[in-house]
Design a protein around this motif. Structure first.
Motif, PDB file in Angstrom:
ATOM      1  N   ILE A  96      52.496  47.776  18.401  1.00  0.00           N
ATOM      2  CA  ILE A  96      52.497  47.371  16.997  1.00  0.00           C
ATOM      3  C   ILE A  96      51.399  48.119  16.244  1.00  0.00           C
ATOM      4  CG2 ILE A  96      52.146  45.451  15.397  1.00  0.00           C
ATOM      5  CD1 ILE A  96      53.302  43.608  17.624  1.00  0.00           C
ATOM      6  N   SER A  98      50.158  49.358  11.970  1.00  0.00           N
ATOM      7  CA  SER A  98      50.335  49.148  10.536  1.00  0.00           C
ATOM      8  C   SER A  98      50.768  50.447   9.872  1.00  0.00           C
ATOM      9  CB  SER A  98      49.024  48.679   9.899  1.00  0.00           C
ATOM     10  OG  SER A  98      48.664  47.417  10.409  1.00  0.00           O
ATOM     11  N   ARG A 103      54.216  46.420   9.303  1.00  0.00           N
ATOM     12  CA  ARG A 103      53.832  46.766  10.678  1.00  0.00           C
ATOM     13  C   ARG A 103      55.097  47.037  11.453  1.00  0.00           C
ATOM     14  NH1 ARG A 103      50.605  42.553  13.605  1.00  0.00           N
ATOM     15  NH2 ARG A 103      52.432  41.305  13.195  1.00  0.00           N
ATOM     16  N   TRP A 118      60.338  46.465  12.544  1.00  0.00           N
ATOM     17  CA  TRP A 118      59.296  46.363  11.528  1.00  0.00           C
ATOM     18  C   TRP A 118      59.238  44.962  10.958  1.00  0.00           C
ATOM     19  CZ3 TRP A 118      58.991  45.590   6.133  1.00  0.00           C
ATOM     20  CH2 TRP A 118      60.209  45.355   5.493  1.00  0.00           C
TER      21      TRP A 118
END
Length: 120
Positions: A96, A98, A103, A118
């Motif tokens: 994960i 950003s 994210r 996402w």
């Protein structure tokens, strides 16, 4: 636009169907059912279709080619979705991270396709 057309789930000039090759259609069904609760309809031993709210698709017997298309799925709970992918046998390709707007993470399924998930 007619009333019948406005009720159609298909969106003009938007992705409507995605078809994957799979070495094992039943394994693909099991993985995507466990990971994302997709529902499937079989059309013989070599083809299964899934229906979504926005995009439909299918899996047919064949040898996958990695890197041709990145399909991105949305999740309301990205951590839970990532855990489900791992538990179903997926491999995390990018943890994960950003990006502007949210994210996401990338994973590979049992056939080697890389997809992304996402979230806001």
């Amino acid at each position: 636009m007619t009333d019948a057309h406005s009720k159609n789930k298909f969106k003009h000039e938007q992705v409507q169907y995605i078809e994957f090759l799979s070495k094992d259609v039943n394994r693909a069904k099991e993985f995507y059912t466990k990971s994302f609760d997709w529902k499937f309809t079989d059309y013989g031993p070599d083809y299964t279709a899934f229906e979504g709210d926005y995009v439909d698709g299918g899996f047919t017997t064949g040898t996958p080619v990695k890197g041709t298309v990145l399909v991105v799925l949305y999740s309301e709970d990205i951590e839970l979705t990532q855990q489900k992918v791992i538990a179903a046998g997926g491999t995390i390709a990018k943890d994960i991270f950003s990006f502007p707007g949210g994210r996401r993470f990338h994973f590979t399924d049992p056939d080697g396709y890389e997809l992304a998930v996402w979230s806001l």
